[in-house]
Design an enzyme around this catalytic site. Structure first.
Site, mmCIF file in Angstrom:
data_model
loop_
_atom_site.group_PDB
_atom_site.id
_atom_site.type_symbol
_atom_site.label_atom_id
_atom_site.label_comp_id
_atom_site.label_asym_id
_atom_site.label_seq_id
_atom_site.Cartn_x
_atom_site.Cartn_y
_atom_site.Cartn_z
ATOM 1 C CE LYS A 53 -3.785 -2.334 2.047
ATOM 2 N NZ LYS A 53 -4.412 -2.969 3.277
ATOM 3 C CD GLN A 97 -3.467 -4.699 6.716
ATOM 4 O OE1 GLN A 97 -3.348 -3.549 6.053
ATOM 5 N NE2 GLN A 97 -3.998 -5.619 6.232
ATOM 6 C CG ASP A 120 -9.305 0.134 5.323
ATOM 7 O OD1 ASP A 120 -9.077 -0.046 4.182
ATOM 8 O OD2 ASP A 120 -8.479 -0.063 6.276
#
Ligand code: NAP
Length: 306
Positions: A53, A97, A120
């Site tokens: 990412k 994460q 997200d």
């Protein structure tokens, strides 16, 4: 006739090129979208995901920060970091994460992220905005699938869609996104009775259950569009030969790595029955990072009003 492949790698490339072009324009005005990626602990897969990412941010011209914390980090310490990132103007997106170590309260952390920076799309505020079809940040994987279907001119409005799986990350937001695109949506899960009878009515079938090749030809209406979100490791030679017969490329990968990937859909049977099918790998997977980049840009535009 064999199904056409939905090439997620090319769609992801196109999305990333669009993001890079927009970022270059913003940077001429001294604005640069920024992403902070927070990683707690030593999970090797999470390290690979976060690194890729951050690398993609660099390649597209976004600012990025990778923040690595030890396994022993407490919920309070992680919360303090999230609050600090919430307050920093140059950080438009915050990605924590998952999975977090078991002793950390993931719900507290996800809810602490500023909804405007929740790239997200997992904060309850963004989930609510999605449910109500209001502007907000959407979960990357299902949003990427919508982009892919639209870029392939697959008609969503009026289509009978079946989504297999109802997770917060994929199935549920997928169903809502397609409902808001005027599909007639049915959601299936582990308690659904006679799955093939339900999925067999779908013009578009999205499988997101995490069950190795469970969706066989009997689940698929001839000519349906099949989107396979699953990512499962094929570790036995018997499964390899069953799922990928006469496939030297897969066999070579299996011999080299000790596994190959398969989705939730039996690839042979989908290729024989569907009109369009997403390969694994190279279908849904590449869309997720591309959409994270797009979400970071969107977060900057929404929050900094530009
Ligand atoms: P998850 O949180 O485990 O959810 C699985 C869903 O599938 C649940 O709703 C569950 O039903 C349902 N399910 C499980 N077994 C079933 C069965 N036998 N019949 C019918 N429904 C069943 O998984 P997820 O996070 O949504 O991920 C799903 C898959 O997508 C995984 O393979 C994951 O690795 C993959 N994935 C890929 C990407 C990508 O970028 N390509 C991104 C995210 C996820 P209940 O609700 O009743 O338990």
């Amino acid at each position: 006739m064999a199904a056409n492949l939905l090439d997620g790698t090319s769609v992801a490339k196109a999305i990333k090129e669009e993001v890079a072009a927009a970022v270059a324009e913003y940077r001429e005005r001294d604005l640069r979208p920024g992403l902070a990626a927070v990683l707690v602990g030593n999970d090797p897969a999470s390290h690979i995901y976060v690194s890729s990412k951050v690398k993609t941010c660099e390649a597209l011209g976004l600012y990025s920060e990778k923040i690595e914390l030890p396994e022993t980090t407490s919920t309070a310490e992680l919360l303090a970091l999230v609050q600090e990132l919430n307050a920093r103007d140059e950080i438009d997106g915050i990605l924590v994460q998952m999975p977090l170590p078991a002793h950390i309260d993931a719900k507290v952390i996800l809810t602490a992220v500023d909804p405007g920076k929740d790239v997200d799309g997992l904060h309850p505020v963004n989930a609510g905005r999605l449910a109500l079809n209001e502007d907000g940040l959407r979960p990357c994987t299902p949003a990427g699938i919508v982009e892919m279907l639209e870029r392939y001119d697959i008609k969503i409005s009026g289509a009978n869609v079946v989504v297999l799986g109802r997770s917060r990350l994929v199935g549920l937001p997928m169903a809502l996104l397609l409902l808001h695109k005027n599909a007639t949506v049915t959601v299936c899960h582990s308690r659904t009775r006679d799955l093939p009878a339900v999925t067999g009515r779908a013009d578009i079938l999205v499988a997101a259950i995490g069950r190795m090749a469970m969706v066989d030809g009997s689940f698929i209406k001839p000519g349906a569009v099949v989107v396979d979100v699953g990512m499962n490791h094929v570790k036995s030679r018997e499964d390899l030969e069953r799922l990928y017969p006469d496939n030297p490329k897969r066999r070579a990968a299996f011999d080299k790595n000790g596994y190959t990937l398969v989705g939730d859909v039996n690839p042979q049977e989908a290729m024989a029955t569907a009109s369009y099918f997403t390969p694994v790998p190279g279908g849904v997977g590449p869309l997720t990072i591309a959409m994270l980049m797009k979400n970071t840009l969107t977060a900057m535009k929404m929050r900094r009003g530009s």
